[in-house]
Scaffold this motif. Structure first.
Motif, PDB file in Angstrom:
ATOM      1  N   MET A   1       1.431  -1.216   0.299  1.00 42.08           N
ATOM      2  CA  MET A   1      -0.684   0.453  -0.333  1.00 42.08           C
ATOM      3  C   MET A   1       0.856   1.440   0.036  1.00 42.08           C
ATOM      4  O   MET A   1       1.388   1.251   0.758  1.00 42.08           O
ATOM      5  CB  MET A   1      -0.706   0.296   0.898  1.00 42.08           C
ATOM      6  CG  MET A   1      -1.797   1.154   1.184  1.00 42.08           C
ATOM      7  SD  MET A   1      -3.037   0.489   2.450  1.00 42.08           S
ATOM      8  CE  MET A   1      -2.285   0.814   3.580  1.00 42.08           C
ATOM      9  N   THR A   2       0.836   2.298  -0.836  1.00 40.46           N
ATOM     10  CA  THR A   2       1.585   3.378  -0.362  1.00 40.46           C
ATOM     11  C   THR A   2       0.805   4.974  -0.215  1.00 40.46           C
ATOM     12  O   THR A   2      -0.698   4.534   0.053  1.00 40.46           O
ATOM     13  CB  THR A   2       1.481   3.562  -2.384  1.00 40.46           C
ATOM     14  OG1 THR A   2      -0.138   4.190  -2.905  1.00 40.46           O
ATOM     15  CG2 THR A   2       2.135   3.176  -3.374  1.00 40.46           C
ATOM     16  N   THR A   3       1.401   5.337   0.331  1.00 39.66           N
ATOM     17  CA  THR A   3       0.951   6.715   1.351  1.00 39.66           C
ATOM     18  C   THR A   3       1.006   7.972   0.451  1.00 39.66           C
ATOM     19  O   THR A   3       1.235   7.311  -0.789  1.00 39.66           O
ATOM     20  CB  THR A   3       1.252   6.405   2.542  1.00 39.66           C
ATOM     21  OG1 THR A   3       2.842   6.834   2.513  1.00 39.66           O
ATOM     22  CG2 THR A   3       0.986   5.489   3.418  1.00 39.66           C
ATOM     23  N   ARG A  17     -13.238  16.649   1.827  1.00 39.91           N
ATOM     24  CA  ARG A  17     -13.225  16.535   0.357  1.00 39.91           C
ATOM     25  C   ARG A  17     -12.981  15.272  -0.328  1.00 39.91           C
ATOM     26  O   ARG A  17     -13.788  14.807  -1.647  1.00 39.91           O
ATOM     27  CB  ARG A  17     -12.771  18.174   0.220  1.00 39.91           C
ATOM     28  CG  ARG A  17     -13.218  19.568   0.502  1.00 39.91           C
ATOM     29  CD  ARG A  17     -12.217  20.361  -0.656  1.00 39.91           C
ATOM     30  NE  ARG A  17     -10.668  20.432  -0.375  1.00 39.91           N
ATOM     31  CZ  ARG A  17     -10.212  21.423   0.973  1.00 39.91           C
ATOM     32  NH1 ARG A  17     -10.779  21.936   1.817  1.00 39.91           N
ATOM     33  NH2 ARG A  17      -8.498  20.780   1.002  1.00 39.91           N
ATOM     34  N   GLU A  18     -11.996  14.930  -0.039  1.00 41.86           N
ATOM     35  CA  GLU A  18     -11.469  13.953  -0.410  1.00 41.86           C
ATOM     36  C   GLU A  18     -12.531  12.787  -0.309  1.00 41.86           C
ATOM     37  O   GLU A  18     -12.759  11.996  -0.852  1.00 41.86           O
ATOM     38  CB  GLU A  18     -10.550  12.943  -0.124  1.00 41.86           C
ATOM     39  CG  GLU A  18      -8.803  14.268  -0.233  1.00 41.86           C
ATOM     40  CD  GLU A  18      -8.578  13.992  -2.314  1.00 41.86           C
ATOM     41  OE1 GLU A  18      -9.313  12.687  -2.545  1.00 41.86           O
ATOM     42  OE2 GLU A  18      -8.653  15.184  -2.976  1.00 41.86           O
ATOM     43  N   PHE A  19     -13.289  13.266   1.185  1.00 46.74           N
ATOM     44  CA  PHE A  19     -13.878  11.657   1.404  1.00 46.74           C
ATOM     45  C   PHE A  19     -15.797  12.040   0.596  1.00 46.74           C
ATOM     46  O   PHE A  19     -15.901  10.773  -0.230  1.00 46.74           O
ATOM     47  CB  PHE A  19     -14.399  11.785   2.692  1.00 46.74           C
ATOM     48  CG  PHE A  19     -15.401  10.639   3.169  1.00 46.74           C
ATOM     49  CD1 PHE A  19     -15.089   9.532   3.681  1.00 46.74           C
ATOM     50  CD2 PHE A  19     -17.001  10.801   3.114  1.00 46.74           C
ATOM     51  CE1 PHE A  19     -15.535   8.514   4.531  1.00 46.74           C
ATOM     52  CE2 PHE A  19     -17.124   9.892   3.855  1.00 46.74           C
ATOM     53  CZ  PHE A  19     -17.773   8.788   4.091  1.00 46.74           C
ATOM     54  N   THR A  20     -15.583  13.255   0.668  1.00 48.94           N
ATOM     55  CA  THR A  20     -16.738  13.381  -0.663  1.00 48.94           C
ATOM     56  C   THR A  20     -16.312  13.028  -2.202  1.00 48.94           C
ATOM     57  O   THR A  20     -16.709  12.848  -2.872  1.00 48.94           O
ATOM     58  CB  THR A  20     -17.082  14.805  -0.437  1.00 48.94           C
ATOM     59  OG1 THR A  20     -17.536  15.055   0.921  1.00 48.94           O
ATOM     60  CG2 THR A  20     -18.712  15.171  -1.574  1.00 48.94           C
ATOM     61  N   ASP A  21     -15.401  13.619  -2.677  1.00 47.89           N
ATOM     62  CA  ASP A  21     -14.905  13.055  -4.149  1.00 47.89           C
ATOM     63  C   ASP A  21     -15.018  11.797  -4.121  1.00 47.89           C
ATOM     64  O   ASP A  21     -15.190  11.520  -5.481  1.00 47.89           O
ATOM     65  CB  ASP A  21     -13.375  14.266  -4.293  1.00 47.89           C
ATOM     66  CG  ASP A  21     -12.863  15.733  -3.548  1.00 47.89           C
ATOM     67  OD1 ASP A  21     -14.450  15.777  -4.678  1.00 47.89           O
ATOM     68  OD2 ASP A  21     -12.260  15.579  -4.374  1.00 47.89           O
ATOM     69  N   VAL A  22     -14.055  10.603  -3.178  1.00 43.54           N
ATOM     70  CA  VAL A  22     -14.766   9.473  -3.577  1.00 43.54           C
ATOM     71  C   VAL A  22     -16.077   8.945  -3.104  1.00 43.54           C
ATOM     72  O   VAL A  22     -16.211   8.005  -4.574  1.00 43.54           O
ATOM     73  CB  VAL A  22     -13.709   8.562  -2.691  1.00 43.54           C
ATOM     74  CG1 VAL A  22     -14.236   6.840  -2.624  1.00 43.54           C
ATOM     75  CG2 VAL A  22     -12.702   9.020  -2.480  1.00 43.54           C
ATOM     76  N   GLN A  23     -16.935   9.081  -2.481  1.00 40.65           N
ATOM     77  CA  GLN A  23     -17.902   8.873  -2.779  1.00 40.65           C
ATOM     78  C   GLN A  23     -18.435   8.738  -4.007  1.00 40.65           C
ATOM     79  O   GLN A  23     -19.448   8.584  -4.886  1.00 40.65           O
ATOM     80  CB  GLN A  23     -18.804   9.531  -1.587  1.00 40.65           C
ATOM     81  CG  GLN A  23     -18.342   8.985  -0.378  1.00 40.65           C
ATOM     82  CD  GLN A  23     -19.058  10.052   1.097  1.00 40.65           C
ATOM     83  OE1 GLN A  23     -19.701  11.327   1.193  1.00 40.65           O
ATOM     84  NE2 GLN A  23     -19.470   8.863   1.947  1.00 40.65           N
ATOM     85  N   ALA A  24     -18.270  10.497  -4.538  1.00 45.65           N
ATOM     86  CA  ALA A  24     -19.333  11.089  -6.001  1.00 45.65           C
ATOM     87  C   ALA A  24     -18.395   9.908  -6.911  1.00 45.65           C
ATOM     88  O   ALA A  24     -19.213   9.505  -7.961  1.00 45.65           O
ATOM     89  CB  ALA A  24     -18.445  12.688  -6.088  1.00 45.65           C
ATOM     90  N   GLU A 126     -11.377   5.865   5.907  1.00 43.38           N
ATOM     91  CA  GLU A 126     -12.174   5.205   5.763  1.00 43.38           C
ATOM     92  C   GLU A 126     -11.666   5.690   4.151  1.00 43.38           C
ATOM     93  O   GLU A 126     -12.829   5.070   2.884  1.00 43.38           O
ATOM     94  CB  GLU A 126     -13.647   5.533   5.991  1.00 43.38           C
ATOM     95  CG  GLU A 126     -13.833   5.159   7.378  1.00 43.38           C
ATOM     96  CD  GLU A 126     -15.599   5.898   7.381  1.00 43.38           C
ATOM     97  OE1 GLU A 126     -16.273   5.942   6.721  1.00 43.38           O
ATOM     98  OE2 GLU A 126     -15.579   5.759   8.441  1.00 43.38           O
ATOM     99  N   ILE A 127     -11.244   6.027   3.563  1.00 43.49           N
ATOM    100  CA  ILE A 127     -10.883   6.906   2.161  1.00 43.49           C
ATOM    101  C   ILE A 127      -9.804   5.728   1.281  1.00 43.49           C
ATOM    102  O   ILE A 127     -10.808   5.262   0.731  1.00 43.49           O
ATOM    103  CB  ILE A 127     -10.390   8.547   2.208  1.00 43.49           C
ATOM    104  CG1 ILE A 127     -11.207   9.404   2.385  1.00 43.49           C
ATOM    105  CG2 ILE A 127      -9.810   8.493   0.933  1.00 43.49           C
ATOM    106  CD1 ILE A 127     -10.324  10.929   2.484  1.00 43.49           C
ATOM    107  N   PRO A 128      -9.170   5.433   2.000  1.00 46.43           N
ATOM    108  CA  PRO A 128      -8.614   4.319   1.396  1.00 46.43           C
ATOM    109  C   PRO A 128      -9.710   3.136   0.880  1.00 46.43           C
ATOM    110  O   PRO A 128      -9.503   2.758  -0.624  1.00 46.43           O
ATOM    111  CB  PRO A 128      -7.400   3.569   2.256  1.00 46.43           C
ATOM    112  CG  PRO A 128      -7.091   4.786   2.988  1.00 46.43           C
ATOM    113  CD  PRO A 128      -8.466   5.261   3.156  1.00 46.43           C
ATOM    114  N   THR A 129     -10.510   2.702   1.604  1.00 45.59           N
ATOM    115  CA  THR A 129     -11.567   1.621   1.910  1.00 45.59           C
ATOM    116  C   THR A 129     -12.877   2.108   0.390  1.00 45.59           C
ATOM    117  O   THR A 129     -13.049   0.900  -0.240  1.00 45.59           O
ATOM    118  CB  THR A 129     -12.327   1.441   3.467  1.00 45.59           C
ATOM    119  OG1 THR A 129     -11.270   0.671   3.748  1.00 45.59           O
ATOM    120  CG2 THR A 129     -13.034   0.250   2.473  1.00 45.59           C
ATOM    121  N   LEU A 130     -13.485   2.988   0.479  1.00 43.11           N
ATOM    122  CA  LEU A 130     -13.838   3.925  -0.197  1.00 43.11           C
ATOM    123  C   LEU A 130     -13.225   3.944  -2.092  1.00 43.11           C
ATOM    124  O   LEU A 130     -14.006   3.156  -2.369  1.00 43.11           O
ATOM    125  CB  LEU A 130     -14.492   4.862  -0.146  1.00 43.11           C
ATOM    126  CG  LEU A 130     -16.143   5.136   1.288  1.00 43.11           C
ATOM    127  CD1 LEU A 130     -15.792   6.048   1.157  1.00 43.11           C
ATOM    128  CD2 LEU A 130     -16.592   4.485   0.918  1.00 43.11           C
TER     129      LEU A 130
END
Length: 165
Positions: A1-3, A17-24, A126-130
């Motif tokens: 996994m990369t960071t 913002r990232e969370f919302t973008d990934v959900q979109a 949660e961002i990586p999982t999404l």
């Protein structure tokens, strides 16, 4: 996994913002898959009844290569539709064993514990999982698109050979 160093540590607005973008992106993949699936099924629903009576008569009089190409094209369409269903159908076997709560967890939780679960959630975690979910959906869309392209080529070749023979 990369960071990725793109998000400063502690920058909650950037995480949100990232969370919302990934959900979109997940919603977009679902929309695209459902649209392509709907168009494909509608087309098949129109074509199958019109062609069903003719297929038996036409297939029996065609060379094996034409029937083989047509069959492979139909098989590619079926595989593409299956892949599109994989993209749009929900996965309800998700568990919150990694500490993440979701609507499946909430469905089996005492309402008194829901605020604590929400407070304990961390969007950055949660961002990586999404993102993996979105990536899987887009890969599925890509595969379905390639299968549909192959089906078009196979069916076009079968049509041309049927005209020539």
């Amino acid at each position: 996994m990369t960071t990725s160093p793109s998000l400063p540590v502690g920058d909650q607005a950037a995480v949100d913002r990232e969370f919302t973008d990934v959900q979109a992106e997940i919603r977009n993949a679902n929309f695209l898959g459902a649209t392509i699936l709907g168009a494909s099924i509608t087309g098949a629903g129109i074509a199958v009844p019109l062609l069903a009576d003719r297929v038996r008569a036409v297939v029996t009089g065609q060379p094996v290569v034409v029937v083989g190409l047509a069959g492979a094209g139909v098989l590619a369409i079926v595989a593409a539709l299956w892949q599109l269903l994989n993209v749009v159908l929900p996965r309800l076997n998700v568990k919150a064993s990694d500490g993440r709560a979701n609507f499946i967890t909430y469905a089996h939780t005492d309402p008194a514990y829901v605020p604590a679960l929400i407070a304990a959630s961390n969007r950055a975690d949660e961002i990586p999982t999404l993102s993996r979910i979105a990536k899987r959906k887009y890969r599925g869309l890509g595969l379905a698109g390639r299968l549909l392209k192959a089906a078009i080529v196979l069916l076009a070749a079968a049509t041309i050979l049927a005209i020539v023979f």
